[in-house]
Design an enzyme around this catalytic site. Structure first.
Site, mmCIF file in Angstrom:
data_model
loop_
_atom_site.group_PDB
_atom_site.id
_atom_site.type_symbol
_atom_site.label_atom_id
_atom_site.label_comp_id
_atom_site.label_asym_id
_atom_site.label_seq_id
_atom_site.Cartn_x
_atom_site.Cartn_y
_atom_site.Cartn_z
ATOM 1 N N GLU A 85 1.839 -0.387 -4.812
ATOM 2 C CA GLU A 85 0.563 0.787 -5.170
ATOM 3 C C GLU A 85 1.537 1.949 -5.899
ATOM 4 O O GLU A 85 1.521 2.908 -5.041
ATOM 5 C CB GLU A 85 -0.176 1.054 -4.085
ATOM 6 N N ASP B 199 0.747 -1.204 0.009
ATOM 7 C CA ASP B 199 0.028 0.029 0.018
ATOM 8 C C ASP B 199 0.832 1.171 -0.233
ATOM 9 O O ASP B 199 1.966 1.253 0.534
ATOM 10 C CB ASP B 199 -0.889 -0.268 1.198
#
Length: 615
Positions: free
Chosen positions: A358, A329
């Site tokens: 990400e 993330d």
């Protein structure tokens, strides 16, 4: 919860006060013999424990790293060459033994270091566990957590859990999924909005509302037994305010501290500053070190103890749960050099593993910057070591391609332009592709007709890279980001005992849901065994009149995709493509699911797609 944390530690009280009163945490709770990462750093937490020293019985003293907080003890232990077994750690104060703790070095699973990560042969299914299926209603309410299940709250806990996923593995297998990515399942004890899991409160513990550590390992085992992989959503950038270490920091700069309340300082979300040669230093500082939101303290990956804690925690979960990959993330929000070292350490331990970051940028060059051996990063002497990056430009093209008023520079040409930038990437097969995820408006919400879904999914499944689909899209689920993130993450119909019908079952789906499911299953099951799709070369033709044609070529195998984004049928002379393709007499027509003749001229209906393949 406490017993799970110390599952692998046998505590022997030899002298002094009861050890339970002194040791609250040992991280990692165990390790493995024969690891590349053999220089183990134990973090031990308990009131006043920092005054102690320690040694391994029969092996000598452990090196101690002094920290500000007397409740922490950091010990370095070189485990290289040690056999699997139980080792006794002896704790002393002023040379006097106080107590001892048995610590396990376990034997690794066979070929653990050579595990194969997810790759372009896979189709990844993204699940938000709280919203997928409630397999065990008994864990909806716990005494250890603030927020309890309430399906009436769009941003509250709804009760989905790991058992719910395990119970539906057969459904995923039938759909054609080969890998599962769950949003985070670690403990998140935020007082509200904890269902998404991105504010960790214990990095070694599964959230009790999702199940146990053993349940997570069972999920991986069940998936493996059914030919599927498990990808863990890992958060390196931040934890939650309720994390027990945040409540009693080992040292002030374990997190980035600002002058605001609770040390909060807001990130500017300007991710380009980390490579922008013109960026003001203060902007770069805020991008990397600012907090993502006030409830998520920003971890300091530039501190060696923080970085090593994150590296060991990631490796621990790979070994413990037998993982096949990480999705990381907010990857560019962490310190660039620290994130590179984190990624490099994991890939050194598992050379065939995969990690996707990400990388939320609209420009292909910005995404490509982070991939391992990137020619873009090399301009600045940077190599991020990240095997896979999320292709957000592809996602954005999918949300722009299906306009009702296409023109020469709109419509399906959006996909063509995305692939035209492939020269920027060192490995296009490692691009992580998606048309939607848990942070974006659902594709079916934007384009609520089956034809658009069929075309977008067809392109997703046949172009280069690793495709990812989002739970529920295969039955036409909707979700509008303008109504809040909770609306993007609706409950899968039938995942709860009280639901009136179960969309996992064909006889309980609506006709529309079955139509979406059939399209999805047809593509996914066909893709599984098509090597030309997995690793073939792409040759595409500039769209004309909103007709986009491209090939995937691998030796004597090929796939031809003809997508018509216009509102009228289009006849295509297949001789146009003879420079790359010798027209066969027949081919496999994917949506017909049978071999049919190939005409010299092919008509593609309005807003439709045809896929032909041959091997």
């Amino acid at each position: 919860m406490k017993s799970l944390r110390l599952l692998y530690i046998l505590i022997l009280i030899t002298l002094g006060a009861p050890v339970q009163a002194q040791i609250k945490e040992i991280n990692p709770p165990n390790w493995w013999a024969g690891m590349e990462h053999s220089s183990l750093q134990l973090m031990i937490y308990g009131p006043g424990i920092g005054s102690l020293t320690a040694e391994v019985q029969g092996k000598g003293p452990l090196q101690k790293t002094e920290v500000e907080n007397p409740n922490y003890l950091f010990l370095d232990w070189d485990t290289q060459g040690l056999a699997a077994g139980t080792y006794t750690l002896i704790f002393k104060e002023a040379g006097v033994q106080k107590f001892s703790v048995d610590y396990q070095l376990q034997a690794r699973k066979p070929s653990s270091a050579l595990r194969q990560g997810f790759d372009s042969s896979d189709v990844v299914y993204l699940i938000m566990p709280d919203r997928f299926a409630n397999g065990d209603p008994n864990n909806d309410q716990t005494n250890q957590t603030f927020e309890q299940a309430n399906r009436d709250k769009i941003d509250g806990r709804h009760g989905g859990d790991l058992k719910g996923i395990i119970d539906r593995v057969d459904y995923l297998k039938d759909l054609g999924v080969t890998a599962v990515w769950n949003t985070p399942v670690l403990a998140d004890n935020d007082r509200r909005g904890s269902y998404h899991g991105y504010a960790c409160s214990d990095a070694y513990q599964i959230d009790p509302r999702f199940g146990t550590n053993e349940d997570y390992a069972l999920l991986a085992k069940t998936l493996h037994q059914n030919g599927m992989k498990l990808i863990k959503d890992y958060v390196t950038n931040h934890w939650g305010l309720e994390h027990w270490m945040i409540k009693d920091l080992p040292f002030k700069d374990w997190i980035h501290q600002f002058s605001g309340e609770n040390g909060y300082g807001q990130t500017n979300y300007r991710l380009s500053t980390v490579f922008d040669p013109n960026a003001a230093p203060s902007d770069t500082y805020l991008s990397e070190k600012g907090w993502f939101v006030p409830s998520m303290p920003d971890l300091n990956q530039s501190h060696p103890l923080v970085l090593n804690y994150l590296i060991q925690n990631a490796i621990w979960w790979v070994e413990y749960a037998d993982l096949d990959g990480f999705r990381v993330d907010t990857y560019p929000y962490g310190e660039k050099e620290g994130m590179t070292r984190w990624t490099e350490a994991i890939m050194k331990e598992y050379p065939n593993f995969n990690i996707v970051g990400e990388t939320w940028y609209s420009q292909a060059a910005h995404v490509a910057y982070w991939q391992k051996d990137s020619p873009v990063g090399a301009i600045q002497g940077f190599n991020g070591q990240l095997p896979s990056v999320m292709d957000f430009p592809f996602h954005m093209a999918a949300h722009e391609a299906f306009t009702d008023q296409p023109s020469w520079n709109k419509g399906l040409v959006q996909f063509y332009d995305v692939l035209a930038n492939d020269f920027l990437y060192p490995n296009v097969n490692q691009l992580f592709l998606f048309i939607e995820n848990h942070d974006t408006t659902r594709f079916n919400q934007l384009f609520p007709d089956h034809s658009a879904y069929k075309m977008a999914l067809s392109i997703l499944m046949t172009t280069r890279g690793i495709p990812q689909i989002y739970y529920g899209s295969e039955i036409g689920m909707l979700g509008d980001k303008s109504k809040g993130d909770g609306d993007l993450r609706r409950d899968f119909p039938g995942g709860w005992p009280s639901d009136s019908r179960d969309a996992v079952r064909p006889d309980q789906r609506t006709d529309a849901e079955n139509k979406y499911f059939h399209t999805t299953r047809t593509l996914l099951q066909w893709r599984k065994n098509n090597e030309a799709i997995h690793r073939g070369k792409t040759v595409h033709y500039a769209p004309v009149d909103q007709v986009y044609v491209y090939f995937r070529l691998l030796e004597d195998q090929w796939v031809m995709v003809l997508a018509n984004g216009s509102n009228s049928p289009k006849s295509i002379d297949l001789q146009k493509f003879k420079e790359v393709w010798t027209a066969p007499k027949e081919a496999y027509w994917v949506f017909d699911q049978k071999t049919n003749p190939v005409p010299k001229t092919l008509t593609v209906q309005a807003r439709d797609v045809i896929i032909l393949s041959h091997r």
